[in-house]
Design a protein around this motif. Structure first.
Motif, short mmCIF file in Angstrom:
data_model
loop_
_atom_site.label_atom_id
_atom_site.label_comp_id
_atom_site.label_asym_id
_atom_site.label_seq_id
_atom_site.Cartn_x
_atom_site.Cartn_y
_atom_site.Cartn_z
N VAL A 1 0.85 -1.19 0.00
CA VAL A 1 0.00 0.00 0.00
C VAL A 1 0.89 1.23 0.00
N THR A 2 0.76 2.08 -1.02
CA THR A 2 1.54 3.32 -1.04
C THR A 2 0.80 4.41 -0.26
N GLY A 3 1.57 5.38 0.23
CA GLY A 3 0.97 6.44 1.03
C GLY A 3 0.33 5.91 2.29
N ALA A 4 1.04 5.01 2.97
CA ALA A 4 0.43 4.24 4.07
C ALA A 4 0.65 4.85 5.44
N ASN A 5 1.29 6.01 5.52
CA ASN A 5 1.59 6.54 6.85
C ASN A 5 0.41 7.28 7.49
N SER A 6 -0.64 7.57 6.69
CA SER A 6 -1.78 8.29 7.25
C SER A 6 -3.00 8.09 6.36
N GLY A 7 -4.14 8.63 6.80
CA GLY A 7 -5.33 8.66 5.97
C GLY A 7 -5.80 7.30 5.51
N MET A 8 -6.25 7.26 4.26
CA MET A 8 -6.79 6.00 3.71
C MET A 8 -5.73 4.93 3.60
N GLY A 9 -4.49 5.31 3.33
CA GLY A 9 -3.43 4.31 3.22
C GLY A 9 -3.22 3.57 4.52
N LEU A 10 -3.23 4.30 5.62
CA LEU A 10 -3.08 3.67 6.94
C LEU A 10 -4.31 2.83 7.26
N ALA A 11 -5.50 3.38 7.01
CA ALA A 11 -6.74 2.63 7.29
C ALA A 11 -6.80 1.35 6.48
N THR A 12 -6.38 1.42 5.21
CA THR A 12 -6.37 0.24 4.34
C THR A 12 -5.38 -0.80 4.86
N SER A 13 -4.21 -0.35 5.27
CA SER A 13 -3.18 -1.25 5.79
C SER A 13 -3.67 -1.97 7.04
N ILE A 14 -4.31 -1.23 7.93
CA ILE A 14 -4.80 -1.82 9.18
C ILE A 14 -5.84 -2.90 8.90
N GLU A 15 -6.79 -2.60 8.03
CA GLU A 15 -7.87 -3.56 7.77
C GLU A 15 -7.35 -4.81 7.07
N LEU A 16 -6.45 -4.64 6.11
CA LEU A 16 -5.93 -5.80 5.40
C LEU A 16 -5.07 -6.67 6.32
N ALA A 17 -4.33 -6.04 7.21
CA ALA A 17 -3.55 -6.80 8.19
C ALA A 17 -4.48 -7.54 9.13
N ARG A 18 -5.57 -6.89 9.51
CA ARG A 18 -6.56 -7.53 10.38
C ARG A 18 -7.15 -8.77 9.73
N ARG A 19 -7.24 -8.74 8.39
CA ARG A 19 -7.80 -9.88 7.65
C ARG A 19 -6.76 -10.96 7.34
N GLY A 20 -5.54 -10.75 7.80
CA GLY A 20 -4.53 -11.79 7.67
C GLY A 20 -3.46 -11.58 6.63
N ALA A 21 -3.53 -10.46 5.90
CA ALA A 21 -2.53 -10.21 4.86
C ALA A 21 -1.19 -9.80 5.46
N HIS A 22 -0.13 -10.07 4.72
CA HIS A 22 1.19 -9.53 5.04
C HIS A 22 1.27 -8.18 4.33
N VAL A 23 1.29 -7.09 5.09
CA VAL A 23 1.17 -5.75 4.52
C VAL A 23 2.51 -5.04 4.47
N ILE A 24 2.81 -4.50 3.32
CA ILE A 24 3.99 -3.65 3.14
C ILE A 24 3.51 -2.21 3.06
N MET A 25 3.82 -1.43 4.07
CA MET A 25 3.41 -0.03 4.11
C MET A 25 4.51 0.83 3.48
N VAL A 26 4.18 1.47 2.37
CA VAL A 26 5.15 2.33 1.70
C VAL A 26 4.96 3.77 2.18
N CYS A 27 6.02 4.34 2.74
CA CYS A 27 5.99 5.71 3.26
C CYS A 27 7.23 6.44 2.78
N ARG A 28 7.15 7.75 2.67
CA ARG A 28 8.31 8.49 2.15
C ARG A 28 9.21 9.03 3.25
N ASN A 29 8.73 8.99 4.51
CA ASN A 29 9.48 9.54 5.62
C ASN A 29 9.66 8.47 6.69
#
Length: 282
Positions: free
Chosen positions: A8-36
């Motif tokens: 998930v790109t842009g994962a440090n906040s907003g929809m990217g973070l919300a998407t990462s959280i939910e997919l991890a909750r469902r069992g996925a291995h999540v790669i959070m892409v952040c620029r900072n």
């Protein structure tokens, strides 16, 4: 989503973070892409806390710098052989006429060109998946957009709406064309309008300009969690396993404007984008 790898790109906040959280909750291995890095570490810990999953990691990637994107892709490929889902979520709204590291108009550069390069660098890993999915976050703003092929940097006519709408139309044309090129494979590509979501999009990162306006409008916006639902649906639902090249809003397929269905523009934008990123494909 167990044993599925999702980026998930842009994962440090907003929809990217919300998407990462939910997919991890469902069992996925999540790669959070952040620029900072600092924000990445904070978001990573928050994602672990809210999802209850340790199966989350972060990687650095600045969608406004093609060298950074290449490093991100190479780093990913050195660790993994497959990518099940790529969610191209990162986005920017630029109040001023600004440019990326390589000189693209900022909104087109980050919202389209950066994701175009990342997707193409990871396409083989998506093809290695049992059923790979590309999910591009666009916007209903595409409806007032036009691809200004004679002035893609908008040197002659820049304003925030022209730039943002052009970049969001580009997201859709890219989705259409990559779906055509992947036809017959096990990889699908779809895009979505998340709705009017309250994020940091449009807030000047240096001055904070825009925060007060957002605070006033907050009651009228969707939360990032609400806005992330269509992306999660396209990433996970068996209902869309064989659907490709389509545009969704509120988990439903929606018709597109004539400009968004223009095959010639989609091909022309693809060829232009390909030329721009060619030095970074090696």
């Amino acid at each position: 989503m167990h044993n599925k790898i999702v980026m998930v790109t842009g994962a440090n906040s907003g929809m990217g973070l919300a998407t990462s959280i939910e997919l991890a909750r469902r069992g996925a291995h999540v790669i959070m892409v952040c620029r900072n890095e600092g924000r990445a570490r904070i978001a990573h810990q928050e994602a672990i806390r809210q999802s209850g999953s340790e199966n989350i990691e972060w990687m650095l990637g600045d969608l406004g710098d093609l060298d950074s994107i290449r490093r991100l892709a190479n780093g990913y490929k050195s660790k993994f052989d497959v990518l099940d889902v790529l969610i191209n979520n990162a986005g920017v709204v630029s109040l001023k006429h600004q440019f990326t590291q390589q000189g693209f108009e900022l909104q087109l550069g980050i919202n389209h060109v950066g994701h175009f390069l990342l997707t193409n660098l990871l396409i083989d890993h998506l093809l290695n998946a049992e059923q790979g999915r590309i999910v591009n976050v666009s916007s209903g703003a595409y409806k007032v957009g036009k691809i200004h092929f004679d002035d893609l940097a908008l040197e002659k006519r820049y304003n925030i709406i022209t730039g943002y709408a052009q970049s969001k139309l580009a997201n859709i044309l890219f989705t259409k064309q990559v779906a055509v090129r992947l036809e017959g494979s096990r990889v699908t590509a779809n895009c979505l309008h998340p709705g009017a979501v309250m994020t940091n999009l449009g807030v000047d990162r240096k001055t904070g300009f825009g925060k007060r306006v957002y605070a006033m409008l907050r009651p009228f916006f969707l939360t990032p969690k609400e806005g992330s639902q269509s992306a999660i649906y396209l990433a996970t639902s068996p209902e869309v396993a064989e659907v490709s090249g389509e545009y969704f809003y509120k988990q439903e397929m929606k018709p597109l404007s004539l400009r968004a269905n223009n095959k010639q523009d989609a091909e022309r934008l693809w060829h232009w984008s390909e030329e721009q990123v060619q030095p970074y494909m090696k």
